[in-house]
Design an enzyme around this catalytic site. Structure first.
Site, PDB file in Angstrom:
ATOM      1  N   TYR A 268       0.823  -1.205   0.000  1.00  0.00           N
ATOM      2  CA  TYR A 268       0.000   0.000   0.000  1.00  0.00           C
ATOM      3  C   TYR A 268       0.858   1.256   0.000  1.00  0.00           C
ATOM      4  O   TYR A 268       2.037   1.224   0.359  1.00  0.00           O
ATOM      5  CB  TYR A 268      -0.941   0.022   1.208  1.00  0.00           C
ATOM      6  N   PHE A 278       2.406   9.634   3.680  1.00  0.00           N
ATOM      7  CA  PHE A 278       2.664   9.528   5.110  1.00  0.00           C
ATOM      8  C   PHE A 278       3.041   8.114   5.534  1.00  0.00           C
ATOM      9  O   PHE A 278       3.562   7.907   6.634  1.00  0.00           O
ATOM     10  CB  PHE A 278       1.443  10.004   5.917  1.00  0.00           C
ATOM     11  N   ASP A 279       2.796   7.123   4.695  1.00  0.00           N
ATOM     12  CA  ASP A 279       3.146   5.743   5.040  1.00  0.00           C
ATOM     13  C   ASP A 279       3.092   4.897   3.772  1.00  0.00           C
ATOM     14  O   ASP A 279       2.348   5.213   2.835  1.00  0.00           O
ATOM     15  CB  ASP A 279       2.169   5.187   6.085  1.00  0.00           C
ATOM     16  N   ILE A 297      -7.762   0.547  10.631  1.00  0.00           N
ATOM     17  CA  ILE A 297      -8.854   1.518  10.619  1.00  0.00           C
ATOM     18  C   ILE A 297     -10.064   0.929   9.890  1.00  0.00           C
ATOM     19  O   ILE A 297      -9.939   0.043   9.049  1.00  0.00           O
ATOM     20  CB  ILE A 297      -8.416   2.845   9.961  1.00  0.00           C
ATOM     21  N   TYR A 323      -8.709   8.360  11.110  1.00  0.00           N
ATOM     22  CA  TYR A 323      -8.190   8.734  12.426  1.00  0.00           C
ATOM     23  C   TYR A 323      -8.950   9.885  13.073  1.00  0.00           C
ATOM     24  O   TYR A 323      -8.533  10.406  14.103  1.00  0.00           O
ATOM     25  CB  TYR A 323      -6.701   9.086  12.304  1.00  0.00           C
ATOM     26  N   PHE A 339      -5.519   5.620  -0.073  1.00  0.00           N
ATOM     27  CA  PHE A 339      -4.627   4.472  -0.057  1.00  0.00           C
ATOM     28  C   PHE A 339      -4.686   3.765  -1.410  1.00  0.00           C
ATOM     29  O   PHE A 339      -5.780   3.457  -1.910  1.00  0.00           O
ATOM     30  CB  PHE A 339      -5.034   3.467   1.036  1.00  0.00           C
TER      31      PHE A 339
END
Length: 347
Positions: A268, A278-279, A297, A323, A339
């Site tokens: 991902y 961010f990730d 999540i 979040y 994502f």
């Protein structure tokens, strides 16, 4: 904070006076805490509070006079059966540390996260260091996972070399698809002048028009319909689910379908609305979790369900399924997240 994920990490914390002690070889980022199943949560009315005891490293001390190895105790969170059974966390445990977790009451909790290394500070890139902001936004794209699919011109460019695939998958689908398209176009070619002339002649003899291409029309129409269905299946439109979750299939996989309760492995790339990553998990060991069990999540639990192995999907997740108002780490409050996901395996 920038880091590289080494592997998935988890820890079971059962009720006991001594607690559960864990020593880190690598830094560990805790991302989720959840209550155990019904057999592990006999107390259904009270709160279960998770606490962590740790020693502060010597190089973290505020002054030279402060003694290293000082013991600290802090409360991580409180959970309640039927009300708050899991929470997202952003807690990083330093390497070579000793941590003891305890829970109040009779219920068992599970911690989930990842082992990481190469923790680096965020860079404030200026024009003099050669950083191009466009490079950061385009560092990864969904097509990096697989070059099998021709993506629409919406900002993605193929670059399959960025991902290390866990399982071999069939290649050269594009060439086959283009070959089929050429064959179909040839089948539906317009009738020649000789065929038109023959049709007119037939009409003059028996009074009924019998076009030369009439016999081939049903077969050509059937092939065209199959082609349209195939293309629609491979490149579906965006669907909006209850709660505002948007799902777009870039590629429909050919493997088994992901179902609730199964342990799945994912690649991902997570982005904010401004395009900042961010990730991500694009190589090495895939990110693994149990679908529909609250380990990630809600946007992932709902959006990944139904994917097939080899499939690629884009999830646009509203704050309420991500979040929320608090945010997490580099994710600001009330952030809508995107994502780009690929399902690589189901165990």
């Amino acid at each position: 904070m920038n880091y590289r994920i080494i592997s998935t990490w988890s820890l079971k914390v059962a009720p006991s006076k001594e607690g559960t002690t864990f020593e880190t070889d690598f830094p560990v980022k805790i991302t989720n805490v959840a209550l155990g199943d019904d057999s592990e949560t006999p107390n259904t009315s009270g709160r279960t509070t998770l606490k962590m005891a740790y020693e502060e490293p010597a190089d973290f001390s505020d002054s030279e006079d402060e003694a290293s190895g000082e013991q600290h105790v802090t409360a991580i969170c409180s959970l309640s059966v039927g009300k708050v059974e899991h929470l997202s966390l952003d807690v990083v445990l330093h390497e070579h540390g000793k941590f003891t977790f305890t829970v109040s009451g009779e219920n068992t909790v599970y911690l989930t996260g990842v082992q990481i290394d190469e923790i680096l500070p965020d860079h404030d890139h200026g024009p003099s260091d050669g950083w191009d902001s466009e490079d950061e936004e385009g560092a990864f794209a969904l097509q990096d996972v697989s070059s099998d699919v021709e993506m629409e011109a919406d900002g993605f460019e193929s670059d399959a070399s960025r991902f290390e695939e866990v399982h071999d998958e069939p290649k050269a689908k594009d060439k086959k698809r283009r070959r089929d398209s050429i064959d179909i176009d040839a089948d539906v070619a317009k009738p020649s002048k000789a065929e038109k002339k023959k049709a007119k002649k037939q009409k003059g003899q028996d009074g009924n028009a019998v076009p030369a291409e009439a016999e081939a029309a049903p077969a050509n129409a059937e092939k065209k319909e199959k082609k349209e269905k195939k293309e629609k299946k491979e490149k579906g439109g965006t669907k909006e689910l209850p709660g505002g979750l948007k799902v777009k299939d870039a590629t429909i996989g050919a493997g088994p379908q992901a179902k609730k309760g199964q342990r799945i492995e994912m690649r991902y790339i997570g982005k904010l609305q401004n395009g900042k990553i961010f990730d991500s998990n694009t190589k090495g060991k895939p990110f693994a979790f149990r679908l529909g069990q609250g380990e990630v999540i809600k946007g992932w639990d709902e959006g990944i369900a139904g994917m097939q192995v080899g499939g690629e999907r884009v999830l646009t997740i509203p704050p309420g399924l991500a979040y929320g108002k608090k945010g997490a780490g580099d994710i600001p409050p009330n952030a809508t997240l995107t994502f780009e996901c690929k399902l690589v395996n189901i165990k």
